[in-house]
Design a protein around this motif. Structure first.
Motif, mmCIF file in Angstrom:
data_model
loop_
_atom_site.group_PDB
_atom_site.id
_atom_site.type_symbol
_atom_site.label_atom_id
_atom_site.label_comp_id
_atom_site.label_asym_id
_atom_site.label_seq_id
_atom_site.Cartn_x
_atom_site.Cartn_y
_atom_site.Cartn_z
ATOM 1 N N LYS A 159 0.875 -1.127 0.061
ATOM 2 C CA LYS A 159 -0.140 0.048 0.036
ATOM 3 C C LYS A 159 0.841 1.188 -0.031
ATOM 4 C CE LYS A 159 -3.410 2.371 3.002
ATOM 5 N NZ LYS A 159 -4.365 2.094 4.308
ATOM 6 N N GLY A 160 0.540 1.997 -0.849
ATOM 7 C CA GLY A 160 1.401 3.468 -0.979
ATOM 8 C C GLY A 160 2.368 3.571 -1.968
ATOM 9 N N TRP A 213 -8.452 -0.019 -21.307
ATOM 10 C CA TRP A 213 -8.061 -0.618 -20.086
ATOM 11 C C TRP A 213 -9.516 -0.908 -19.510
ATOM 12 C CZ3 TRP A 213 -3.495 -2.380 -18.511
ATOM 13 C CH2 TRP A 213 -2.225 -2.139 -18.732
ATOM 14 N N TYR A 214 -9.430 -1.826 -18.709
ATOM 15 C CA TYR A 214 -10.577 -2.465 -17.918
ATOM 16 C C TYR A 214 -9.976 -2.758 -16.657
ATOM 17 C CZ TYR A 214 -13.715 -1.951 -21.996
ATOM 18 O OH TYR A 214 -14.539 -1.517 -22.904
ATOM 19 N N ARG A 215 -10.942 -2.739 -15.702
ATOM 20 C CA ARG A 215 -10.837 -3.256 -14.294
ATOM 21 C C ARG A 215 -11.683 -4.079 -13.947
ATOM 22 N NH1 ARG A 215 -9.860 0.665 -9.117
ATOM 23 N NH2 ARG A 215 -12.378 1.221 -9.450
ATOM 24 N N GLN A 216 -11.432 -5.338 -13.387
ATOM 25 C CA GLN A 216 -12.322 -6.184 -12.929
ATOM 26 C C GLN A 216 -11.979 -6.606 -11.388
ATOM 27 O OE1 GLN A 216 -12.406 -10.005 -15.447
ATOM 28 N NE2 GLN A 216 -14.787 -9.984 -15.301
ATOM 29 N N ARG A 217 -12.809 -6.302 -10.701
ATOM 30 C CA ARG A 217 -12.656 -6.771 -9.191
ATOM 31 C C ARG A 217 -13.084 -8.190 -9.141
ATOM 32 N NH1 ARG A 217 -13.951 -1.159 -7.427
ATOM 33 N NH2 ARG A 217 -12.209 -0.187 -6.704
ATOM 34 N N LEU A 218 -12.527 -8.858 -7.977
ATOM 35 C CA LEU A 218 -13.090 -10.102 -7.961
ATOM 36 C C LEU A 218 -14.511 -10.455 -7.970
ATOM 37 C CD1 LEU A 218 -11.818 -12.929 -7.215
ATOM 38 C CD2 LEU A 218 -12.289 -12.432 -4.557
ATOM 39 N N GLY A 219 -15.056 -11.324 -8.540
ATOM 40 C CA GLY A 219 -16.437 -11.766 -8.769
ATOM 41 C C GLY A 219 -17.266 -10.460 -9.591
ATOM 42 N N GLN A 220 -16.699 -9.582 -10.108
ATOM 43 C CA GLN A 220 -17.490 -8.388 -10.641
ATOM 44 C C GLN A 220 -17.288 -8.315 -12.099
ATOM 45 O OE1 GLN A 220 -17.351 -4.826 -8.322
ATOM 46 N NE2 GLN A 220 -17.368 -5.870 -6.256
ATOM 47 N N ARG A 276 0.603 5.587 -5.253
ATOM 48 C CA ARG A 276 0.020 5.545 -3.948
ATOM 49 C C ARG A 276 -1.164 4.599 -3.837
ATOM 50 N NH1 ARG A 276 -0.198 10.609 -5.638
ATOM 51 N NH2 ARG A 276 -2.395 10.757 -5.421
ATOM 52 N N THR A 277 -0.799 3.132 -4.446
ATOM 53 C CA THR A 277 -1.935 2.222 -4.277
ATOM 54 C C THR A 277 -2.576 2.099 -2.897
ATOM 55 O OG1 THR A 277 -0.218 0.585 -4.029
ATOM 56 C CG2 THR A 277 -0.761 0.991 -6.384
ATOM 57 N N GLN A 278 -3.875 1.711 -3.202
ATOM 58 C CA GLN A 278 -4.673 1.594 -1.991
ATOM 59 C C GLN A 278 -5.046 0.046 -2.222
ATOM 60 O OE1 GLN A 278 -5.374 4.132 0.335
ATOM 61 N NE2 GLN A 278 -3.610 4.787 -0.744
ATOM 62 N N GLN A 279 -5.619 -0.496 -1.099
ATOM 63 C CA GLN A 279 -6.059 -2.023 -0.964
ATOM 64 C C GLN A 279 -7.314 -1.990 -2.118
ATOM 65 O OE1 GLN A 279 -6.703 -2.883 3.143
ATOM 66 N NE2 GLN A 279 -4.721 -4.291 3.051
ATOM 67 N N GLU A 280 -8.199 -1.228 -2.186
ATOM 68 C CA GLU A 280 -9.359 -1.157 -3.150
ATOM 69 C C GLU A 280 -8.861 -1.152 -4.695
ATOM 70 O OE1 GLU A 280 -8.799 1.239 -1.027
ATOM 71 O OE2 GLU A 280 -9.324 3.283 -1.893
#
Lengths: 113, 113
Positions: free
Chosen positions: B15-16, B34-41, B81-85
């Motif tokens: 993180k960060g 570019w796409y983002r795919q969160r777990l199960g979404q 500054r990456t975050q967990q989300e």
């Protein structure tokens, strides 16, 4: 309101059943409609492509477009366990210029042996 | 190469920290997504490049996200500054100017700890 709405599921059906997957959209400019299939831990791949209203058949798969209702469907006949995947609809207004594909959120499908 | 190539395939970061994700599109493809795919979404649109036109950045979730593409070649997605989300699979796709099909890479699985 999202431009493309798709029920995320999950959807579980027994092997051999007919599966119906659907998307609705709000942008009447959309003319090109696609269905993508995504297996776990893989990128999506194109399954079906249609232009204009009506039905298109490819083996066990039928894509249906109803522009008057702004509704598209994908039917899977004689469903197999290998059809278990996430199915995403996608659509586009034009094949030229700067039109981008707009995706639904995907429906997770499981075929139970 | 024969398809869309993304690197790294997996990335674990604290993180960060800042991260850079790379996408090599299919040669000759002018459009890149570019796409983002969160777990199960489902797929979440981030950014779209088409040739030399100004990119469509309407999907970038915050100013910590940025992307670049030089001409019709490689694209880099940077998350500061990456975050967990931010933990998700980041998918890249490319298509030709008049093509309907978008070809996807295998994605980069980002885990922020």
């Amino acid at each position: 309101q999202k431009e493309v709405e798709q029920d995320p599921g999950p959807l579980s059906v027994p092997e051999g059943a007919i599966v119906s997957l659907n998307c609705t959209y709000s942008n009447s400019a959309f003319q090109y409609f696609m269905w993508y299939r995504q297996y776990s831990r893989k990128g999506p791949e194109l399954l079906m492509y249609t232009y204009s209203s009506g039905n298109k058949e490819d083996g066990r798969f039928t894509a249906q477009v109803d522009k008057s209702s702004k509704y598209i469907s994908l039917f899977i006949r004689d469903s197999q366990p290998s059809d278990s995947a996430t199915y995403l609809c996608a659509m586009k207004a034009s094949n030229f210029g700067n039109e981008k594909l707009t995706f639904g959120t995907g429906t997770r499908l499981t075929i139970i042996p | 190469g024969a398809g869309v190539s993304q690197s790294p395939s997996n990335k674990v970061t604290e993180k960060g920290k800042d991260v850079e994700l790379r996408c090599d599109p299919i040669s000759g493809h002018t459009a890149l997504y570019w796409y983002r795919q969160r777990l199960g979404q489902g797929l979440e649109f981030l950014i779209y490049f088409q040739g030399n036109s100004a990119p469509d950045k309407s999907g970038l979730p915050s100013d910590r996200f940025s992307a670049e593409r030089t001409g019709e070649s490689v694209s880099t997605l940077t998350i500061q500054r990456t975050q967990q989300e931010d933990s998700a699979v980041y998918l890249c796709a490319s298509s030709s100017l008049d093509g309907t099909e978008a070809f996807f890479g295998q994605g980069t699985r980002l885990t922020v700890v």
